[in-house]
Write a protein that holds these residues in place. Structure first.
Motif, PDB file in Angstrom:
ATOM      1  N   ARG A  73      22.004 -19.481  14.981  1.00 32.18           N
ATOM      2  CA  ARG A  73      20.480 -19.317  15.067  1.00 32.18           C
ATOM      3  C   ARG A  73      19.920 -18.550  16.039  1.00 32.18           C
ATOM      4  O   ARG A  73      20.864 -18.386  16.857  1.00 32.18           O
ATOM      5  CB  ARG A  73      19.699 -20.866  14.819  1.00 32.18           C
ATOM      6  CG  ARG A  73      20.334 -21.528  16.234  1.00 32.18           C
ATOM      7  CD  ARG A  73      19.798 -22.873  16.188  1.00 32.18           C
ATOM      8  NE  ARG A  73      19.943 -23.713  17.532  1.00 32.18           N
ATOM      9  CZ  ARG A  73      19.516 -24.632  18.115  1.00 32.18           C
ATOM     10  NH1 ARG A  73      18.530 -25.214  17.417  1.00 32.18           N
ATOM     11  NH2 ARG A  73      19.560 -25.257  19.452  1.00 32.18           N
ATOM     12  N   HIS A  74      18.665 -17.992  16.046  1.00 23.33           N
ATOM     13  CA  HIS A  74      18.250 -17.306  17.399  1.00 23.33           C
ATOM     14  C   HIS A  74      16.784 -17.744  17.473  1.00 23.33           C
ATOM     15  O   HIS A  74      16.148 -18.267  16.842  1.00 23.33           O
ATOM     16  CB  HIS A  74      18.372 -15.711  16.895  1.00 23.33           C
ATOM     17  CG  HIS A  74      17.436 -15.382  15.690  1.00 23.33           C
ATOM     18  ND1 HIS A  74      16.215 -15.276  15.643  1.00 23.33           N
ATOM     19  CD2 HIS A  74      17.899 -14.655  14.360  1.00 23.33           C
ATOM     20  CE1 HIS A  74      15.627 -14.935  14.414  1.00 23.33           C
ATOM     21  NE2 HIS A  74      16.749 -14.479  14.129  1.00 23.33           N
ATOM     22  N   PHE A  75      16.367 -17.079  18.773  1.00 19.62           N
ATOM     23  CA  PHE A  75      15.117 -17.269  19.351  1.00 19.62           C
ATOM     24  C   PHE A  75      14.775 -15.938  19.753  1.00 19.62           C
ATOM     25  O   PHE A  75      15.213 -15.101  20.359  1.00 19.62           O
ATOM     26  CB  PHE A  75      15.310 -18.128  20.696  1.00 19.62           C
ATOM     27  CG  PHE A  75      14.008 -18.739  21.215  1.00 19.62           C
ATOM     28  CD1 PHE A  75      13.479 -19.929  20.662  1.00 19.62           C
ATOM     29  CD2 PHE A  75      13.256 -17.831  22.163  1.00 19.62           C
ATOM     30  CE1 PHE A  75      12.215 -20.301  21.148  1.00 19.62           C
ATOM     31  CE2 PHE A  75      12.223 -18.305  22.320  1.00 19.62           C
ATOM     32  CZ  PHE A  75      11.488 -19.481  22.092  1.00 19.62           C
ATOM     33  N   SER A  76      13.480 -15.503  19.004  1.00 16.31           N
ATOM     34  CA  SER A  76      13.014 -14.291  19.051  1.00 16.31           C
ATOM     35  C   SER A  76      11.552 -14.300  19.693  1.00 16.31           C
ATOM     36  O   SER A  76      11.014 -15.435  20.076  1.00 16.31           O
ATOM     37  CB  SER A  76      12.469 -13.949  17.703  1.00 16.31           C
ATOM     38  OG  SER A  76      13.740 -13.834  16.885  1.00 16.31           O
ATOM     39  N   LEU A  77      11.239 -13.205  20.578  1.00 17.86           N
ATOM     40  CA  LEU A  77       9.857 -13.214  21.071  1.00 17.86           C
ATOM     41  C   LEU A  77       8.530 -13.952  20.134  1.00 17.86           C
ATOM     42  O   LEU A  77       8.765 -13.415  18.754  1.00 17.86           O
ATOM     43  CB  LEU A  77       9.637 -11.560  21.186  1.00 17.86           C
ATOM     44  CG  LEU A  77      10.121 -11.030  22.443  1.00 17.86           C
ATOM     45  CD1 LEU A  77       9.861  -9.573  22.605  1.00 17.86           C
ATOM     46  CD2 LEU A  77       9.964 -11.914  23.647  1.00 17.86           C
ATOM     47  N   GLY A  78       8.038 -14.654  20.379  1.00 14.41           N
ATOM     48  CA  GLY A  78       6.838 -15.076  19.650  1.00 14.41           C
ATOM     49  C   GLY A  78       7.403 -16.431  19.027  1.00 14.41           C
ATOM     50  O   GLY A  78       6.292 -16.940  18.338  1.00 14.41           O
ATOM     51  N   ASP A  79       8.462 -16.975  18.957  1.00 16.28           N
ATOM     52  CA  ASP A  79       8.713 -17.941  18.186  1.00 16.28           C
ATOM     53  C   ASP A  79       8.566 -19.293  19.149  1.00 16.28           C
ATOM     54  O   ASP A  79       8.488 -19.043  20.409  1.00 16.28           O
ATOM     55  CB  ASP A  79      10.477 -17.925  17.987  1.00 16.28           C
ATOM     56  CG  ASP A  79      10.758 -17.157  16.864  1.00 16.28           C
ATOM     57  OD1 ASP A  79       9.832 -16.526  16.053  1.00 16.28           O
ATOM     58  OD2 ASP A  79      12.025 -16.734  16.672  1.00 16.28           O
ATOM     59  N   ASP A  80       8.517 -20.464  18.590  1.00 14.90           N
ATOM     60  CA  ASP A  80       8.235 -21.603  19.371  1.00 14.90           C
ATOM     61  C   ASP A  80       9.273 -22.423  19.406  1.00 14.90           C
ATOM     62  O   ASP A  80       9.589 -23.163  20.283  1.00 14.90           O
ATOM     63  CB  ASP A  80       6.960 -22.749  18.587  1.00 14.90           C
ATOM     64  CG  ASP A  80       5.811 -21.848  18.756  1.00 14.90           C
ATOM     65  OD1 ASP A  80       5.373 -21.329  19.573  1.00 14.90           O
ATOM     66  OD2 ASP A  80       4.806 -22.043  17.814  1.00 14.90           O
TER      67      ASP A  80
END
Length: 95
Positions: A73-80
């Protein structure tokens, strides 16, 4: 090819890691942090050099002596929150 757990036994913070998903997607970056407990669980985060993605994680648990399929999984700019992007097929330390 080493297994995930064999690779995790020798990976150190800052090692450049390459994670390949079953669909061929590849994430690569330095390892930070590493959580590996033999015969229990592992979780490895990398910081890929990608414009939008800030963190990428691969993790699995050992259930009844068998490892679950490693999930990425990943966490991107703008994600909550984290976004599941697939199953990992391979993990390597880039030398």
């Amino acid at each position: 090819m080493e297994s995930f757990t064999e690779t995790l036994e020798v990976v150190d913070l800052g090692n450049r890691i390459r994670i390949e998903l079953t669909d061929g997607t590849v994430f690569e970056g330095p390892a930070s942090p590493i959580d590996y407990v033999p015969d229990d669980r592992f979780r490895l985060e990398i910081e890929p050099r990608h414009e939008e993605i800030r963190r990428c994680e691969v993790s699995a648990e050992c259930v009844d002596g068998e490892w679950t399929t490693p999930e990425v999984r990943h966490f991107s700019l703008g994600d909550d929150d984290w976004t599941v992007v697939g199953e990992a097929d391979n993990i390597d330390i880039v030398r």
